[in-house]
Enzyme design. Structure first.
Site, short mmCIF file in Angstrom:
data_model
loop_
_atom_site.label_atom_id
_atom_site.label_comp_id
_atom_site.label_asym_id
_atom_site.label_seq_id
_atom_site.Cartn_x
_atom_site.Cartn_y
_atom_site.Cartn_z
N GLY A 193 41.40 54.38 29.42
CA GLY A 193 42.22 54.12 28.25
C GLY A 193 43.66 54.52 28.50
N GLY A 194 44.22 55.24 27.52
CA GLY A 194 45.62 55.63 27.61
C GLY A 194 45.93 56.45 28.84
N GLY A 428 59.58 31.63 57.81
CA GLY A 428 60.21 32.46 56.80
C GLY A 428 59.81 33.92 56.93
#
Lengths: 534, 675
Positions: A193-194, A428
């Site tokens: 979660g957070g 490239g």
């Protein structure tokens, strides 16, 4: 962990308890010691034992291993949460689920916070967040690295938005500190979660195998929403994040191995963006020659070889700390030292996908280059790249933008850039890999280098399309192309290569180039910030 | 004397011949195949001629290409080394016809001795004692069985054209004769293109002792004493020494005289070797004569002081032997180890690859001890699949056998090879083996002493203490440097804890044993690092080791030792005297935490049979669903011209067979899976 504290009284002497006299200074000191002891046991012996049974150490044990012995100074040991809902006012534990403070790693200051899973499952409350932000602020003031040890259950739900606010405060400081002080996150248990976003914004994330996992939403929610059944390990274990998602930069077998390697990593890192790389006496002669490198490139241009052999034979004492070793193995990134000073290495790995640049390799290397540039760590690039990986999966996956990240990162870097082309530098990808054109300071090529738009076969098929049917003609044209372009000399004639060097002298050449570039200074126009192709 | 010679060989022997030629002022020409473009012998020679693709049959065995190289470079003579064309009569003939001198015996001598059956007849004629056996070519299994029963078991089945253990089988029973006959024939065919085999009595508990002879074109032949090569694995010599710990002067003289008699009987006119099988009672029987320079010739050179290659070149140039039999004095003792790219922990399967690190001990002559390393490789070179996987021959010479063995042991400890598997740990373990040190040898030594293969050398208490002390000393020096990192807080030194706990895990191949703990305290005292264990056990260590050095050289207690160091995250691997350990040097608090860490078991690969080396699947002996018992043959894989029988390590049932006969497999490719 109960440390012995000096006591003024000889042991065995009973102190008076006369209530009329109030508390003596000694009593007050004893109270302090008792409160400290209470705080140190965190969630209690039972929970500590449970933590050990899971193969995990406690927050304080972890800090003890990370920092030099006896160097830890703890802050906010007595902080408690202030929540009153759901009976929380009756349930308080000093420290509130996170241990914070500072100490040293081989004598150098490091700030640290460690989630204490034994206290409220390490969940984040407002007070808990304030402890962390205090340490973040101090680390910024002192311009010293900060290490977060994660082992927690997310937000403390009982506190509601106060906890969410706390997260925000931590996130904001992560961002402000980014590129100023090194920030390292170590995931040593659940991180969900957070909790995941603070690590996500730090410079490096490391995980412990089998005991840690990271995800935004856990298996229960996943099942409810998508009907997908997964375990925590499958969803966000160390193997997922080090090989598939690239969220984590490395994984270790257990807490001890992990923390000791964090000490090793910190020895490579500058304290901040101004102090420059740390230095220690090297026992490895910068003049050391490695004749075996003269045979590193196989006779057959399509045969792979291990670029790590070159790195290990170039760095001081063969000591190399690889970053993201399990992800996009077609490019190798990591820290080594030359003449006792930290250098970042980026190298195409011919052993994996011929060392081709694909989206994953590009973003892995780009992030590493930007870290080095932010912290004034010179970069040495070893190039053996057949080009960018063709195909729908790459193009659909945004190879253009991901490849641009690496191009952008190198072009923007103002640290010393020393580039060695060992074999192929095609198309490239030649430009991207720290070429002279985008800011490479010293560009050397081994005599085996082939700097061209593409390999002989493809080139001849295009240039001499009219001869397509004629085997002999094609063979002659191919030989012509190989002789002219598949060498370092066309590039050297134009000055795109500063010199063609003997492989055995690579270490000496790099050491001299880096020494010469010590004072490198580049002016960039004023701007708010650049717009990296994210 | 010749002005220019060509060496029709590769690897260490080509380099070795070049060295002597150069000392004699003779220009050298090397030949090389595509696979040897960067090989040492091609670099060392004054000139090098490319002779074709990697396959030996199209390069080193191609007589026409060698002749062409001679013509191109004007080489007057050719040294064939050993193997390849060294014992081909046709080669000696071809050179003769081309007017080029063969540095070796005349074609007649090669012919007489080259065939094992013919040579026995010649030996019997020269009154050399021979082993009872059947000297005719054997037609089929039935005849093989009949002959075996006449001679009495055990018997040995050997390829007529063979050498080096290829196409050779011992049979203790009728069943083994049948199997051995078939295998010997097929190996003889694939190795030598000649499937003739013969059978003879197998001497129980035999020793392999050979006499070096040297003849010239003027009828002079002398012998240079013996070499004992009893330490063999699958009939391949592993360790050789000179003289033999078994022989007394009288036996030596008798064997020497017979060898000289045989050489004279075939007009032998170069360096050659007469091999004997010798019983523990010193009875000896002629085995065969090798009409070339032997791999193990350096041990003879070191005890006699005679350069055999020089003598070969001189007699080839028709010089008379300047050495008389009485001039030959055996001085001291020499021991040679053959260092091979093979995995001792996986039943000695060949290993190939790049020599990422190749750091041999220094060649030197000091305090009466000589260290010589005959090699054809260098760091960054490659051991390829095409040829013999020999890395080097390490030879030590000293006044006594014990000193020579000790010197060999130290030299092996300092021999650092990375990039492929090699047998140095096994050789080092052999040097420490009490039975070897006692000289109680037989050709069955390895099979008897290592019946279940090699699984590393056991650590004694004292050995473990040495390893732990060295680990602590290394950690200590690394720690001293860490404390010099810039940017430390001023006013407070980082204090060093003295107490350490070394966790030590024994490694054998890919198996790592559970750690043993060795608590100790470590400190620097007057320059030495002192490790104090519990009780009064203390070891003082003196060493100049610095971080990054791959060999820790120093004095531990009273012994000078060399320990190989390979750093790993949070640990390092130490190798010493065939013992390999992984050490973690922890402080007390780290050790306490480490004890709490769960032990993780590596994923089980035991349920599959993996191809142990790159090779060709010759046959699969089992089918899906079949039950097998431990020891049963599962498959045969050919690599480096050797058929390797892969056997079941445990009882089980075959679930799937993944590989097919004729298929070429990479190392670790899955051959079959168990249920």
């Amino acid at each position: 962990m109960a440390a012995a504290h000096p006591r003024a009284m000889p042991s065995g002497t009973k102190r008076g308890t006369n209530p009329n006299l109030g508390l003596s200074t000694m009593d007050i000191l004893e109270t302090l010691e008792k409160r400290r002891e209470a705080a140190r046991v965190g969630g209690g012996e039972k929970r500590i034992e449970a933590q050990h049974k899971r193969g995990k150490l406690t927050a304080r044990e972890r800090i003890g291993l990370l920092l030099d012995k006896g160097s830890f100074e703890e802050f906010d040991m007595f902080v408690e949460h202030r929540a009153t809902e759901f009976g929380m006012e009756k349930n308080k534990i000093p420290g509130d689920g996170v241990v914070t403070g500072w100490g040293t790693v081989n004598g150098r200051t490091v700030f640290v916070f460690a989630k204490d899973f034994t206290v409220f499952g390490g969940s984040l409350s407002e007070a808990h967040a304030q402890k962390i932000t205090k340490i973040q602020d101090m680390a910024m003031k002192a311009r010293a690295p900060i290490v977060g040890l994660f082992d927690a259950g997310g937000a403390r739900i009982q506190e509601g938005v106060a906890a969410l606010g706390g997260y925000g405060d931590v996130f904001k400081r992560n961002v402000v500190a980014s590129g100023v002080i090194p920030q390292i996150s170590v995931i040593m248990g659940p991180c969900a979660g957070g909790d995941v976003y603070s690590p996500a914004m730090t410079d490096f994330i490391f995980m412990v195998r089998d005991t840690s996992y990271m995800f935004v939403t856990g298996p229960d929610v996943v099942k409810t929403v998508t009907n997908e059944v997964v375990t925590s390990e499958e969803l966000g274990g160390a193997s997922v994040h080090t090989t598939k998602s690239a969220v984590a930069d490395g994984a270790f077998d257990n807490d001890v191995a992990c923390l000791l390697q964090m000490r090793r990593l910190i020895d490579f890192l500058p304290a901040n963006n101004r102090d420059g790389v740390p230095e220690w006496p090297s026992f490895d002669d910068i003049e050391r020659e490695e004749p075996s490198l003269d045979t590193l490139i196989p006779d057959n241009p399509n045969k792979p070889y291990d670029i790590k052999e070159l790195i290990l034979k170039t760095v001081d004492e063969g000591d190399f700390f690889e970053i993201a070793d399990a992800f996009a193995k077609n490019i190798v990134t990591g820290f080594g030292r030359i003449a006792g000073r930290t250098v970042g290495f980026v190298a195409n790995q011919p052993m994996v996908l011929a060392g081709v640049l694909d989206a994953d390799a590009s973003r892995k290397a780009a992030r590493f280059v930007r870290f080095c540039d932010a912290f004034e760590i010179p970069i040495v690039t070893f190039v053996d790249v057949p080009g960018f990986l063709p195909g729908t999966s790459q193009e659909y996956g945004g190879l253009i933008k991901h490849g641009a990240k690496l191009l952008f990162a190198y072009s923007q870097a103002s640290v010393p850039l020393v580039t060695i082309i060992t074999r192929k530098a095609f198309g490239g990808a030649y430009d991207v890999m720290a070429s002279k054109h985008i800011g490479g300071d010293i560009n050397y090529a081994w005599p085996t280098a082939q700097i061209a738009v593409m390999g002989a076969k493809g080139a001849v098929e295009i240039i001499f399309r009219q001869d397509a049917g004629d085997k002999d003609k094609i063979a002659a044209r191919t030989k012509e192309y190989e002789d002219r372009f598949l060498s370092p000399f066309v590039a050297a004639e134009r000055g795109y290569i500063d010199e063609v060097i003997k492989p055995h002298s690579t270490r000496r050449r790099i050491a001299r180039a880096l020494a010469m570039l010590r004072g490198k200074s580049v002016e960039m126009p004023a701007r708010k910030h650049d717009n990296l192709p994210l | 004397m010749f002005k220019r010679i060509l060496i029709a060989n590769r690897g260490e022997i080509a380099c070795r011949v070049i060295k002597t030629a150069r000392r004699m002022g003779i220009a050298t020409v090397a030949v090389y195949s595509d696979a040897d473009r960067d090989a040492l012998h091609a670099q060392m020679a004054d000139e090098a001629v490319h002779i074709g693709p990697p396959a030996a049959a199209q390069s080193y065995l191609d007589i026409e290409k060698i002749l062409e190289a001679c013509r191109k470079t004007g080489a007057e003579a050719v040294h064939p080394g050993y193997g390849f064309l060294s014992e081909r009569e046709a080669f000696a003939d071809a050179l003769k016809n081309a007017g080029i001198v063969f540095i070796g015996p005349n074609p007649g001598a090669i012919a007489a001795m080259g065939d094992k059956i013919e040579s026995k007849k010649a030996a019997a004629k020269a009154k050399v004692s021979t082993v009872p056996g059947h000297l005719g070519v054997i037609e089929d299994e039935r005849q093989a069985l009949k002959i075996a029963e006449e001679i009495g078991f055990p018997v040995m089945i050997k390829a007529s054209a063979g050498g080096g253990g290829k196409g050779m089988r011992i049979a203790h029973s009728a069943a083994e004769v049948t199997e051995g006959f078939t295998r010997a024939r097929s190996e003889a065919k694939s190795s030598f293109g000649d499937d003739r085999v013969f059978i003879e009595k197998f001497i129980t508990d035999p020793r392999h002792i050979e006499i070096q002879v040297l003849g010239d074109k003027h009828g002079n032949v002398i012998h240079l004493g013996e070499r004992e090569c009893s330490i063999q694995r699958r009939n391949q010599k592993v360790i050789e020494e000179a003289p033999s710990p078994l022989l007394d002067p009288a036996t030596r003289a008798k064997m020497g005289a017979q060898a000289v008699a045989l050489a004279k009987a075939v007009n032998y006119d170069s360096a050659g070797t007469v091999e004997f099988v010798v019983g523990q009672d010193k009875s000896f029987y002629f085995l065969e004569m090798n009409t070339r320079l032997q791999v193990e010739h350096p041990v003879t050179e070191l005890i006699t002081g005679i350069d055999l290659v020089e003598q070969m070149i001189r007699v080839a140039a028709s010089e008379k032997l300047s050495i008389k039999q009485d001039d030959v004095k055996l001085n001291g003792w020499a021991v040679e180890s053959r260092i091979y790219a093979e995995d001792p922990y996986r039943n000695f399967l060949p290993s190939v690859g790049r020599l990422i690190r190749y750091q041999p001990p220094e060649e030197e002559k000091r305090d009466g001890i000589t260290v010589r390393n005959d090699t054809g490789v260098y760091e960054g070179g490659e051991i390829s699949i095409h040829y013999d996987p020999m890395i080097a021959k390490l030879v030590t010479h000293a006044p006594t056998r014990e000193q020579a063995i000790d010197a060999q042991s130290s030299a092996l400890d300092a021999f650092y090879v990375d990039g492929l598997q090699h047998n140095i740990p096994f050789l080092a373990a052999l040097m420490a083996h009490p039975r070897w040190r006692a000289g109680k040898l037989s050709t069955g030594f390895i099979a008897e002493e290592f019946p279940r293969g090699f699984h590393g050398h056991d650590l004694s208490e004292a050995d473990a203490r040495v390893m732990a002390a060295v680990a602590a000393a290394i950690d200590f020096v690394a720690g001293e440097r860490k404390r010099q990192i810039a940017g430390q807080l001023t006013g407070r030194f980082v204090t060093r804890e003295r107490d350490r706990c070394v966790f030590l895990e024994t490694i054998a191949g890919s198996t790592i044993a559970a750690p043993t703990e060795h608590p100790l305290s470590v400190a620097r005292e007057r320059g030495d690092i002192v490790a104090r264990f519990g009780g009064d056990k203390t070891l003082a260590l003196k060493s100049d080791w610095k971080p990054g050095e791959r060999i820790w050289r120093g004095r531990v207690g009273d012994d000078d030792i060399a320990v190989q160091v390979r750093p790993l995250p949070n640990a390092f691997d130490l190798t010493w005297r065939g013992m390999r350990v992984r050490v973690h040097v922890y402080t007390e608090s780290e050790a306490a935490a480490a004890r709490l860490m769960p032990i993780k078991i590596a994923a089980d690969s035991g349920k599959r049979l993996l191809c142990p080396m790159p090779g060709l699947v010759v046959s699969i002996a089992v089918s899906e669903g079949q039950e097998v018992k431990a020891g049963e043959t599962l498959a045969v894989v050919e690599a480096m011209k050797m058929e390797n029988v892969l056997r079941a390590e445990f009882d089980g049932v075959i679930k799937v067979v993944r590989a097919k006969p004729g298929e070429t497999l990479a190392v670790d490719a899955v051959i079959l899976e168990f249920a």
